[in-house]
Motif scaffolding. Structure first.
Motif, PDB file in Angstrom:
ATOM      1  N   HIS A   1       0.832  -1.215   0.000  1.00 14.71           N
ATOM      2  CA  HIS A   1       0.000   0.000   0.000  1.00 14.71           C
ATOM      3  C   HIS A   1       0.867   1.268   0.000  1.00 14.71           C
ATOM      4  O   HIS A   1       1.042   1.931   1.022  1.00 14.71           O
TER       5      HIS A   1
ATOM      6  N   HIS B   1       1.650   4.898  -2.384  1.00 11.48           N
ATOM      7  CA  HIS B   1       1.236   5.816  -3.438  1.00 11.48           C
ATOM      8  C   HIS B   1       2.477   6.537  -3.965  1.00 11.48           C
ATOM      9  O   HIS B   1       3.240   7.098  -3.191  1.00 11.48           O
TER      10      HIS B   1
ATOM     11  N   HIS C   1      -3.833   5.150  -6.502  1.00  9.97           N
ATOM     12  CA  HIS C   1      -5.289   5.295  -6.574  1.00  9.97           C
ATOM     13  C   HIS C   1      -5.825   4.895  -7.947  1.00  9.97           C
ATOM     14  O   HIS C   1      -5.118   4.978  -8.959  1.00  9.97           O
TER      15      HIS C   1
ATOM     16  N   GLU D   1      -4.948   0.447  -5.533  1.00  8.44           N
ATOM     17  CA  GLU D   1      -5.981   0.653  -4.515  1.00  8.44           C
ATOM     18  C   GLU D   1      -7.234   1.045  -5.281  1.00  8.44           C
ATOM     19  O   GLU D   1      -7.394   2.199  -5.687  1.00  8.44           O
TER      20      GLU D   1
ATOM     21  N   ASP E   1       0.160   2.663   3.971  1.00 10.66           N
ATOM     22  CA  ASP E   1      -0.573   3.611   3.111  1.00 10.66           C
ATOM     23  C   ASP E   1       0.291   4.866   2.921  1.00 10.66           C
ATOM     24  O   ASP E   1      -0.168   5.991   3.066  1.00 10.66           O
TER      25      ASP E   1
ATOM     26  N   HIS F   1       2.372   7.861   1.439  1.00 12.70           N
ATOM     27  CA  HIS F   1       2.356   8.800   0.317  1.00 12.70           C
ATOM     28  C   HIS F   1       3.702   9.503   0.172  1.00 12.70           C
ATOM     29  O   HIS F   1       3.857  10.397  -0.652  1.00 12.70           O
TER      30      HIS F   1
END
Ligand SMILES: [Zn+2]
Ligand SMILES: [Zn+2]
Length: 376
Positions: free
Chosen positions: A147, A149, A179, A218, A334, A336
């Motif tokens: 996970h 980004h 995403h 995701e 998650d 970023h």
């Protein structure tokens, strides 16, 4: 607030040092053994100083929940002992039973050491009396994380930069999950972007010896429960994290059906931030978690612990239930940006609080086992 416990023969000296730390802006209270301050960021901190002899009892007392402490006192009483933050005493003589550590204290009460995370009176005392406590997962057990980004969507780094850092931190694999196209506000990926990303990842993987990047997405769960790309297209990927990012205001039944439909898709590997809660700012949406967990157990869907400290979603109480139902958990930062990789440690803490052992956590599989898992 934050509670700090210290042991010293000279409480004054420790408290004086503490209250003059550069980050302290205000001393809000001071007694013989306790000083309260406020830090620059506004957080309140209490420091309590006890003698080295009292330290194990005090540490236990201030670590567990009220319910845990109450039950521990009952156990002590049933053995003819009295227990409080100052010591463990025989009832008649008020004689202190010396313990030099928390381990000694638990031992004196006939049980194995209970890790602080488990001190909630949720079965840990009974398990400790029978020597049946779980061996909780540790950060050294974690071989990979999923996970991420990248700058393909709303992340700040390239895939190569993320991979270098994850590798540097000692992990053996990672899973990209930018995403999907419906998340236009986060620059979600169109099919051609994904194909470009796949090529880039294949190129990077061909250079690595002891590291592997898994290709994922995701994917938004659309209102009817379908994913954001056709099943035929999703075949290009190693895994899919299915998440709700829009239309939060659905009634419980519809939301449960929406997520449950996404779980029926054979490409759904795991559910991302399952309740959508944002701590201190947004409650989770209405969803029947009992049903979702039941379905996850039946279908083999993995449940994410989203380790972002604003989320910590799935909540640890549900993690414990999921574990008891044999559901696999994955701890995901998650991330970023590079600095958000460190969120992983919060997720590990939540997994531990939910009684997870190495075998419950997918991140602990070695690279061959995770490959096999993802392609089954
Ligand atoms: Zn998300
Ligand atoms: Zn995400």
């Amino acid at each position: 607030d934050i509670d700090v416990l210290a042991s010293s023969e000279d409480a004054e000296k420790v408290m004086d040092h503490f209250s003059t730390l550069p980050t302290v802006v205000d001393v809000t209270g001071k007694g013989h053994t306790k000083t309260s301050v406020r830090l620059k960021g506004g957080i309140a901190v209490d420091l309590r100083v006890v003698s080295p002899e009292q330290y194990p009892y005090a540490l236990h007392h201030f670590t567990g929940s009220k319910e845990h402490n109450t039950k521990m006192r009952h156990i002590a009483k049933s053995m003819g002992l009295k227990m409080n933050e100052y010591g463990l005493f025989s009832d008649e003589g008020n004689e202190n039973i010396p313990c030099s550590s928390e381990e000694d204290l638990f031992k004196a009460l006939g049980m194995t050491y209970i890790p602080p995370e488990l001190r909630e009176d949720m079965g840990e005392i009974e398990a400790a009396l029978e020597n049946k406590l779980p061996k909780l997962v540790e950060s050294k057990d974690m071989l990979g994380i999923f996970h991420f980004h990248s700058h393909y969507s709303d992340g700040s780094n390239s895939i190569a930069e993320l991979a270098e850092e994850v590798k540097r931190q000692g992990y053996r694999y990672m899973g990209m999950a930018d995403h999907s196209r419906s998340a236009y506000y986060a620059r979600g990926l169109k099919e051609e972007d994904i194909l470009r990303q796949i090529e880039e990842i294949d190129e990077l993987n061909s250079k690595y010896k002891d590291f592997h990047i898994f290709k994922g997405i995701e994917s938004d769960i659309l209102t009817d429960g379908s994913l954001d790309y056709s099943n035929d297209f999703l075949k290009n990927l190693d895994f899919v994290i299915a998440s709700v990012h829009s239309q939060f205001r659905m009634d419980k039944e519809s939301m449960t059906k929406r997520i449950s439909t996404a779980m029926d898709n054979p490409h759904t590997t795991m559910l991302g931030h399952i309740t959508g809660r944002l701590l201190l700012s947004r409650d989770g949406y209405e969803v029947d978690l009992d049903k979702i967990l039941g379905k996850a157990a039946q279908k083999g869907t993995v449940l994410e612990i989203n380790a972002n400290p604003h989320r910590l979603d799935l909540d640890w109480r549900w993690v414990k239930k999921a574990k008891e139902m044999g559901i696999r958990i994955m701890i995901n930062p998650d991330a970023h940006s590079l600095s958000e990789i460190a969120y992983t440690s919060f997720g590990i803490a939540m997994a531990r609080k939910g009684w997870c052992e190495k075998k419950d956590v997918l991140n602990c599989l070695d690279i061959d086992a995770i490959k096999k898992f993802l392609h089954n």
